[in-house]
Structures are given as C-alpha cells and as structure tokens.
Motif scaffolding. Structure first.
Motif, PDB file in Angstrom:
ATOM      1  N   UNK A  30       0.804  -1.229   0.000  1.00 49.73           N
ATOM      2  CA  UNK A  30       0.000   0.000   0.000  1.00 49.73           C
ATOM      3  C   UNK A  30       0.836   1.277   0.000  1.00 49.73           C
ATOM      4  N   UNK A  31       2.075   1.210   0.515  1.00 49.18           N
ATOM      5  CA  UNK A  31       2.945   2.390   0.540  1.00 49.18           C
ATOM      6  C   UNK A  31       3.229   2.894  -0.879  1.00 49.18           C
ATOM      7  N   UNK A  32       3.468   1.974  -1.805  1.00 51.27           N
ATOM      8  CA  UNK A  32       3.730   2.365  -3.193  1.00 51.27           C
ATOM      9  C   UNK A  32       2.485   2.980  -3.820  1.00 51.27           C
ATOM     10  N   UNK A  33       1.316   2.422  -3.521  1.00 56.13           N
ATOM     11  CA  UNK A  33       0.060   2.974  -4.034  1.00 56.13           C
ATOM     12  C   UNK A  33      -0.145   4.405  -3.536  1.00 56.13           C
ATOM     13  N   UNK A  34       0.209   4.657  -2.285  1.00 51.81           N
ATOM     14  CA  UNK A  34       0.089   6.012  -1.729  1.00 51.81           C
ATOM     15  C   UNK A  34       1.022   6.978  -2.450  1.00 51.81           C
ATOM     16  N   UNK A  35       2.253   6.533  -2.744  1.00 49.69           N
ATOM     17  CA  UNK A  35       3.215   7.373  -3.472  1.00 49.69           C
ATOM     18  C   UNK A  35       2.673   7.720  -4.860  1.00 49.69           C
ATOM     19  N   UNK A  36       2.104   6.717  -5.525  1.00 47.75           N
ATOM     20  CA  UNK A  36       1.578   6.914  -6.883  1.00 47.75           C
ATOM     21  C   UNK A  36       0.404   7.884  -6.883  1.00 47.75           C
ATOM     22  N   UNK A  37      -0.551   7.680  -5.981  1.00 53.30           N
ATOM     23  CA  UNK A  37      -1.726   8.558  -5.951  1.00 53.30           C
ATOM     24  C   UNK A  37      -1.350   9.982  -5.527  1.00 53.30           C
ATOM     25  N   UNK A  38      -0.378  10.084  -4.620  1.00 56.41           N
ATOM     26  CA  UNK A  38       0.080  11.418  -4.204  1.00 56.41           C
ATOM     27  C   UNK A  38       0.717  12.148  -5.380  1.00 56.41           C
ATOM     28  N   UNK A  39       1.487  11.405  -6.156  1.00 53.94           N
ATOM     29  CA  UNK A  39       2.136  11.991  -7.332  1.00 53.94           C
ATOM     30  C   UNK A  39       1.097  12.451  -8.356  1.00 53.94           C
ATOM     31  N   UNK A  40       0.035  11.664  -8.518  1.00 53.22           N
ATOM     32  CA  UNK A  40      -1.013  12.002  -9.486  1.00 53.22           C
ATOM     33  C   UNK A  40      -1.999  13.037  -8.946  1.00 53.22           C
ATOM     34  N   UNK A  41      -2.000  13.221  -7.641  1.00 48.65           N
ATOM     35  CA  UNK A  41      -2.931  14.181  -7.036  1.00 48.65           C
ATOM     36  C   UNK A  41      -4.349  13.668  -6.966  1.00 48.65           C
ATOM     37  N   UNK A  42      -4.511  12.349  -6.820  1.00 49.10           N
ATOM     38  CA  UNK A  42      -5.844  11.759  -6.686  1.00 49.10           C
ATOM     39  C   UNK A  42      -5.907  10.968  -5.383  1.00 49.10           C
ATOM     40  N   UNK A  43      -7.117  10.664  -4.952  1.00 48.18           N
ATOM     41  CA  UNK A  43      -7.294   9.877  -3.739  1.00 48.18           C
ATOM     42  C   UNK A  43      -7.264   8.395  -4.072  1.00 48.18           C
ATOM     43  N   UNK A  44      -6.763   7.607  -3.142  1.00 48.15           N
ATOM     44  CA  UNK A  44      -6.772   6.162  -3.323  1.00 48.15           C
ATOM     45  C   UNK A  44      -8.198   5.657  -3.219  1.00 48.15           C
ATOM     46  N   UNK A  45      -8.587   4.776  -4.136  1.00 52.37           N
ATOM     47  CA  UNK A  45      -9.946   4.242  -4.138  1.00 52.37           C
ATOM     48  C   UNK A  45     -10.270   3.474  -2.870  1.00 52.37           C
ATOM     49  N   UNK A  46     -11.527   3.457  -2.503  1.00 50.69           N
ATOM     50  CA  UNK A  46     -11.959   2.799  -1.270  1.00 50.69           C
ATOM     51  C   UNK A  46     -12.371   1.357  -1.545  1.00 50.69           C
ATOM     52  N   UNK A  47     -11.673   0.459  -0.881  1.00 50.19           N
ATOM     53  CA  UNK A  47     -11.986  -0.966  -1.028  1.00 50.19           C
ATOM     54  C   UNK A  47     -11.641  -1.682   0.267  1.00 50.19           C
ATOM     55  N   UNK A  48     -12.500  -2.598   0.663  1.00 50.10           N
ATOM     56  CA  UNK A  48     -12.244  -3.422   1.836  1.00 50.10           C
ATOM     57  C   UNK A  48     -11.671  -4.763   1.364  1.00 50.10           C
ATOM     58  N   UNK A  49     -10.432  -5.045   1.757  1.00 50.23           N
ATOM     59  CA  UNK A  49      -9.783  -6.307   1.399  1.00 50.23           C
ATOM     60  C   UNK A  49      -9.433  -7.021   2.698  1.00 50.23           C
ATOM     61  N   UNK A  50     -10.122  -8.128   2.954  1.00 52.66           N
ATOM     62  CA  UNK A  50      -9.919  -8.852   4.214  1.00 52.66           C
ATOM     63  C   UNK A  50      -9.767 -10.343   3.940  1.00 52.66           C
ATOM     64  N   UNK A  51      -9.395 -11.070   4.985  1.00 59.76           N
ATOM     65  CA  UNK A  51      -9.234 -12.511   4.873  1.00 59.76           C
ATOM     66  C   UNK A  51     -10.068 -13.170   5.966  1.00 59.76           C
ATOM     67  N   UNK A  52     -10.799 -14.213   5.599  1.00 57.07           N
ATOM     68  CA  UNK A  52     -11.657 -14.909   6.556  1.00 57.07           C
ATOM     69  C   UNK A  52     -10.834 -15.879   7.403  1.00 57.07           C
ATOM     70  N   UNK A  53     -11.481 -16.471   8.369  1.00 56.34           N
ATOM     71  CA  UNK A  53     -10.820 -17.408   9.269  1.00 56.34           C
ATOM     72  C   UNK A  53     -10.255 -18.625   8.565  1.00 56.34           C
ATOM     73  N   UNK A  54     -10.856 -19.025   7.440  1.00 57.22           N
ATOM     74  CA  UNK A  54     -10.360 -20.189   6.702  1.00 57.22           C
ATOM     75  C   UNK A  54      -9.365 -19.797   5.614  1.00 57.22           C
ATOM     76  N   UNK A  55      -9.033 -18.494   5.545  1.00 59.70           N
ATOM     77  CA  UNK A  55      -8.025 -18.031   4.601  1.00 59.70           C
ATOM     78  C   UNK A  55      -8.548 -17.500   3.294  1.00 59.70           C
ATOM     79  N   UNK A  56      -9.880 -17.416   3.124  1.00 62.88           N
ATOM     80  CA  UNK A  56     -10.439 -16.876   1.887  1.00 62.88           C
ATOM     81  C   UNK A  56     -10.299 -15.357   1.853  1.00 62.88           C
TER      82      UNK A  56
END
Length: 321
Positions: A16-42
C-alpha cells in the motif's frame, strides 16, 4: 494537467505504501476498497465506491504472501468488471511467478502462463509491470502488456549523480543479464564486464568466471532481482579479488529472502541499491548497506499516460520529473 476525472486507483495489501506514493504523485485519492481474509483463509473484497465507466488501476506486487496478493488482484479485477468499469489495468511492479516462465524439467508447470490466464479470465484489459524476469511472458497475454518499463533510467540517473563515470565499469552477474548491462554501459559511455556462472541447483552457484577488466575501477553489478543475494555476493568477492576498488550492486526487485541481508552485510558490497517495487522499510532498518530508489513517479507517469492514451516509450529513456 491531470484532473483525475474518470480514473480510480485501488490497492491490495501487498504494497500500500507504493500505491500512496503513486496517488500522491497524481494528485488523486486512493480508491476505497475493503480487502480482508476470513478465518479459513479466503480473500474477501468489496469495492465501496462506484467504478461505473471508470478507468480502473489495481496495484499489487508479487511479494510476501504472494498467493494472497495474486488472488486479491484477480478478485478485485472481477469485482470491478461486474461493476461496469470501462477498463481495468493490473499494475504489478513485480510480476508473480515470473521465474517460472518455461518448462525446464519433465512435468514442470509454466506457472507464469497460468498467472496470465488468471488475470485475463478475471477481466483484466491491460497489464503494467516493471523489468519482467523473462521477456516471453508478454507473449502469454492476449491483452496489452507494458513490460518494457525498466528501472534503468532511474539507475542511470543515480550513477550519474553519485559516481565519476571515468571510474565506472558496469558488470552483469550472468550472461542472461548481459543485454541489460550493455545497454546501461552504452548509455553511460563506460566499460562492461560479465560473469559466466554455473549452478549446482536453483539459488546456489558453484563457479563464476569474470570476463572483462575491472582493476582499479568501481564495479557496479546490475540485475533484475536479488533473492538470496548469493550470486551478487559471490560476484562482489570475485570483483574485489580482480582488483576492483569498490563494488556496488543495483537491482530492480529486492526480494531479499532467507539470509540475504546477512549475506549482503558480510559481503564485499559497499551498497545494494534496490527500487521500491517491493516494500523495503524493514530491510533498510536491518541492513545499513541497503539503499532504495523510488520508482513511484515512473509508475504514476505510466498510469497518467495510459489514461490519456499517450505513448509510454519515452519513459524507457527518461525519468519523469
């Protein structure tokens, strides 16, 4: 002027650090997305903002839990596809499974081809990557692949600003990297040398033979990736024995697995210079010889040019400002 209209940039969990650098350079906000992992690893992904008719870029790199990173990209592509995104581009600074690019043994898989199929079946329209380990991987895709994105211009800029070119010799640690090293040497107007190496098995080099003259010179080893750093450290030792005054190494992808940091610390290398295609903060903290070149500005400019339909070939030779 880049307005950011009609473009959305999302990131997985690998860098995510690289994504922040890229969006900062472009002057846009990082898109909102929830990325999680379940108890069984999904892996669970939910895009929490509209992407309808947008140009979507999904950034994730091939490091850490690489299978998780790959699944995150595929699921995010699929989620955006069925949410009516206009175009979806996977930005993979380090392409996953890039070293498994050919059938080198009986019954061995060509996993890089499988990864290409997964990305396309997920709904990917375009791929941006940096310094592919094997050029033929671009032929695994039926969609455009911007793979001739080298860290070479950034490396050349670093060499010009930190060294006296009359003292430099560019060295390839193996014959396979000769094209990369000769390209840099030609552009800098300096000498070139290479090693011929023989491996007993993967990641273990048995013998190296230096071809070229390095005596009294500052030798700069260049390669696309450093994993255990066994080859680089052995090459540095041979270069010192051959009379090189100092030895540096520059690689695009600093994987640095296993005892890599210990090997670098104890080696004849003055510095190992890597880019931030992979997270490097922990490596820098643990090893004083690691130095990082930021390529976020290069990837940001590629995204900008891709969004507006401009050529990216200029970036093969120049570092964007």
């Amino acid at each position: 002027m880049f307005t950011g209209n009609g473009i959305k940039i999302f990131t997985g969990t690998s860098h995510p650090e690289l994504a922040e650098i890229i969006t900062r350079r472009l002057g846009v906000s990082l898109g909102k997305a929830d990325v999680t992992k379940s108890g069984v690893g999904e892996t669970h992904v939910r895009i929490t903002e509209s992407v309808r008719e947008d140009d979507v870029y999904i950034i994730n790199t091939g490091c850490g839990e690489i299978n998780t990173a790959l699944m995150e990209v595929c699921i995010m592509i699929h989620a955006c596809k069925i949410a009516s995104a206009k175009r979806i581009t996977a930005v993979l600074p380090l392409f996953p499974y890039a070293r498994q690019d050919k059938k080198d043994k009986s019954r061995a898989p060509i996993t890089a081809k499988l990864v290409a199929n997964m990305l396309q079946k997920s709904g990917c329209d375009h791929v941006i990557t940096m310094d592919l380990h094997a050029s033929q991987i671009q032929g695994f895709f039926d969609v455009p692949v911007d793979k001739w994105l080298y860290a070479e211009p950034s490396a050349i800029q670093y060499i010009r600003t930190h060294f006296d070119l009359s003292d430099i010799v560019i060295v390839s640690p193996d014959a396979g990297g000769a094209k990369r090293a000769t390209s840099m040497a030609d552009r800098l107007g300096v000498d070139f040398a290479l090693f011929h190496k023989e491996r007993k098995k993967a990641n273990e080099v048995s013998r190296m033979v230096l071809v070229g003259h390095v005596k009294g010179k500052i030798a700069v080893l260049v390669d696309d990736m450093a994993d255990t750093c066994g080859t680089l450290c052995l090459a540095a030792e041979h270069l010192s024995e051959a009379g090189a005054s100092k030895v540096y190494a520059m690689v695009t992808h600093g994987i640095l697995s296993g005892n890599a940091l210990k090997n670098v610390e104890q080696s004849a290398l003055e510095k190992l210079i890597v880019t931030n295609t992979l997270p490097q903060a922990e490596n820098v903290a643990r090893c004083e010889k690691i130095e990082v070149i930021d390529i976020g500005n290069v990837l940001a400019e590629v995204i900008r040019r891709s969004h507006y339909g401009e050529s990216v070939s200029k970036l093969f030779d120049e570092v964007p400002y």
